[in-house]
Enzyme design. Structure first.
Site, PDB file in Angstrom:
ATOM      1  N   PHE A  40     -14.236   7.380   3.747  1.00 32.36           N
ATOM      2  CA  PHE A  40     -14.449   7.115   2.326  1.00 32.36           C
ATOM      3  C   PHE A  40     -15.531   8.007   1.741  1.00 32.36           C
ATOM      4  CE2 PHE A  40     -15.915   4.685  -1.382  1.00 32.36           C
ATOM      5  CZ  PHE A  40     -14.701   4.449  -1.994  1.00 32.36           C
ATOM      6  N   GLU A  56      -1.892   3.299   1.197  1.00 31.54           N
ATOM      7  CA  GLU A  56      -2.251   2.840   2.538  1.00 31.54           C
ATOM      8  C   GLU A  56      -3.760   2.728   2.693  1.00 31.54           C
ATOM      9  OE1 GLU A  56       1.200   3.908   5.666  1.00 31.54           O
ATOM     10  OE2 GLU A  56       0.287   5.692   4.774  1.00 31.54           O
ATOM     11  N   TYR A 104      -0.022   4.212  14.324  1.00 34.17           N
ATOM     12  CA  TYR A 104       0.567   4.143  12.983  1.00 34.17           C
ATOM     13  C   TYR A 104       1.844   3.326  12.996  1.00 34.17           C
ATOM     14  CZ  TYR A 104       2.463   5.321   8.420  1.00 34.17           C
ATOM     15  OH  TYR A 104       2.972   5.231   7.148  1.00 34.17           O
ATOM     16  N   GLU A 155      -3.009  11.737   0.946  1.00 33.95           N
ATOM     17  CA  GLU A 155      -1.658  11.566   0.430  1.00 33.95           C
ATOM     18  C   GLU A 155      -1.444  10.112   0.054  1.00 33.95           C
ATOM     19  OE1 GLU A 155       2.517  13.196   2.100  1.00 33.95           O
ATOM     20  OE2 GLU A 155       1.544  11.694   3.362  1.00 33.95           O
ATOM     21  N   ASP A 208      -6.365  10.280   9.602  1.00 39.20           N
ATOM     22  CA  ASP A 208      -5.646   9.093   9.119  1.00 39.20           C
ATOM     23  C   ASP A 208      -6.097   7.757   9.707  1.00 39.20           C
ATOM     24  OD1 ASP A 208      -4.150  11.022   7.859  1.00 39.20           O
ATOM     25  OD2 ASP A 208      -2.387  10.794   9.136  1.00 39.20           O
ATOM     26  N   TRP A 257      17.613  -2.755  -6.690  1.00 46.30           N
ATOM     27  CA  TRP A 257      17.662  -3.092  -5.263  1.00 46.30           C
ATOM     28  C   TRP A 257      19.074  -3.385  -4.810  1.00 46.30           C
ATOM     29  CZ3 TRP A 257      17.825  -8.124  -2.499  1.00 46.30           C
ATOM     30  CH2 TRP A 257      17.576  -7.979  -1.124  1.00 46.30           C
ATOM     31  N   LEU A 316     -18.979   4.971   6.771  1.00 41.90           N
ATOM     32  CA  LEU A 316     -17.730   4.964   5.997  1.00 41.90           C
ATOM     33  C   LEU A 316     -16.877   6.206   6.278  1.00 41.90           C
ATOM     34  CD1 LEU A 316     -18.999   3.640   2.542  1.00 41.90           C
ATOM     35  CD2 LEU A 316     -17.954   2.338   4.395  1.00 41.90           C
TER      36      LEU A 316
END
Length: 492
Positions: A236, A262, A109, A258, A181, A409, A233
């Protein structure tokens, strides 16, 4: 492809256990019935945590959705002052680029996050015309990828035929023990590898490193059923239309996801890799996953048409979707800036789907201060800076109003671990020049994007990853010739 449409056919086979009737009733979720083009839902249905399930008599239905494309990189800035400002930040960010890796961990990650940030920084350098910096960052990307691919170090990928997976060692967030994940992690790797492939096709060949990249892809996006090496998959859910994150789903409320953003990043990487390597099957699979996941995100995370989240839920969106509930938190904190940001990052050129409804963007950004105030009043600080992820929030705000993004920003403020100041400034400056995403316009090529400024002028972008020139036609009638392996921008 000519109409930029994704058509999906869902069908069931039944067995008559009594009598001869083989017809059934199929229940359509909101993300189904908003896009169905065949059998239309009846008046009958029932309410669920996913909203109203509407029934269709029959054994199949067909959906059609628009694929709103993206380009791998944006064109150089036109404003001289903005160009100079980005160039000044690039010098420092290039010097610190090796520090992008392993800030928080050394598994798939956090190394993936470093790969993603480096790929974005490389694109900014390329847009700025600094080919030497672009090439240096390209070599950094290659070396980092290869250091995991060559099997000569303590960090590596290995295929586990017993489990049917391709895992990175060491694990992070139980990516091996619980198979969590994978699409979140691997999406960064595939996207970075695609950026390399666009600039060095030979590196991505099967004789070199392409086979390793496609093993990573196969782990999360095998489209064949019944294989022994990888499941269909993996993450998914083709009926719910989005991914799940937990490998063991060991929760009373079922599985969960979550960071929906991503997940989208992973499928955008698949689109890019397929187009860069000429693998149309992978590209089209990526387009299906990308388009379908976004449709479900807009329905169940952001609830753009207000069909799902109950009034008593009391929060502006769902940061986490379970099989049987919604939640407004993260796995590591209750701090609102991170609750908002985890469904926005990473900010890339594929993030333009987040600007589908500029009014919603503005309303969500406006809701953040009240959430922060309430969190601070509870006195449960997690010790993070008060402006944590300010760059991610500002980049999102710019999709609804570029000026508002700039106002939020702080050039010297906090930087998200998968970001650089150069990329954030380039993003904000680009949207200020081009306007917000115009998702009403499509094109007959997979890598395209359209923006519209406050005066109504459109900026068209088209990228050609192929070895020969193409002509791109947009749905407005605008056409553009795009040379091989090039990006073209026109304004009209």
């Amino acid at each position: 492809e000519a109409r930029s449409k994704v058509r999906s056919v869902y069908s069931v086979q039944t067995v008559a256990r009594e009598g001869e009737n083989l017809k059934t009733l199929m229940g359509l979720y909101p993300h189904h019935w908003s896009s169905v083009v065949s059998e239309h839902p009846s008046q009958y249905g029932y309410d669920t945590v996913r909203g109203r399930i509407r029934l269709v008599p029959g054994n199949s239905f067909t959906l059609e959705r628009t694929y709103n494309g993206f380009v791998p990189t944006w064109a150089g800035l036109e404003d001289a002052a903005a160009k100079e400002s980005v160039a000044s930040l690039l010098v420092g960010d290039r010097a610190k680029a090796p520090q992008l890796f392993g800030k928080m961990g050394r598994g798939t990650y956090w190394i993936g996050k470093g790969l993603g940030a480096t790929a974005q920084l490389m694109s900014v350098a390329e847009a700025a015309g600094d080919t030497k910096m672009r090439d240096d960052l390209l070599e950094l990307l290659k070396s980092r990828l290869e250091s995991w691919f060559d099997g000569k170090r303590s960090t590596y990928f290995v295929q586990d035929s017993r489990l049917g997976t391709f895992v990175g060692v060491p694990q992070e967030y139980n990516s091996i023990n619980a198979m969590n994940d994978h699409h979140f992690h691997y999406g960064y790797w595939v996207k970075a590898a695609a950026h390399v492939a666009l600039r060095d096709p030979d590196w991505a060949s099967q004789q070199k490193w392409g086979g390793m990249v496609e093993k990573i892809i196969a782990d999360i996006a095998t489209d064949e059923r019944g294989r022994a090496d990888f499941p269909f998959l993996r993450n998914f859910d083709v009926y719910e239309g989005h991914s799940w994150a937990s490998g063991d789903a060991n929760f009373d409320a079922g599985n969960n996801q979550e960071s929906s953003s991503e997940a989208v990043n992973a499928w955008a990487g698949l689109v890019l890799w397929g187009e860069a390597t000429g693998n149309r099957r992978l590209r089209d699979l990526g387009i299906y996953l990308f388009t379908t996941e976004i449709a479900s995100i807009n329905q169940y995370w952001f609830d753009l048409d207000r069909q799902v989240l109950a009034p008593e839920y009391g929060k502006p969106f769902a940061s986490m979707v379970f099989g049987g509930k919604y939640a407004f938190n993260t796995w590591w904190t209750q701090e609102p800036r991170q609750i908002f940001g985890i469904n926005l990052l990473p900010i890339t050129t594929a993030s333009t789907y987040l600007g589908a409804n500029p009014e919603y963007v503005r309303s969500l950004v406006a809701a953040l201060p009240a959430e922060v105030k309430a969190y601070n009043a509870r006195g449960n600080t997690d010790g993070t800076p008060p402006d944590i992820w300010q760059d991610v929030i500002a980049s999102y705000a710019a999709l609804g109003d570029p000026d508002a993004g700039f106002a939020l920003w702080n050039r010297r403020g906090a930087v998200e671990s998968g970001e650089t100041r150069s990329h954030t400034l380039f993003w904000l400056s680009s949207l200020k020049e081009m306007g917000t995403p115009d998702l009403s316009v499509t094109a007959d090529t997979p890598l395209y994007a359209v923006f519209k400024d406050k005066g109504g002028a459109r900026t068209y972008l088209a990228y050609n990853a192929r070895n020969s020139a193409i002509k791109v036609t947009f749905s407005t009638g605008k056409t553009v010739d795009v040379p091989a392996r090039s990006l073209v921008r026109i304004r009209s």
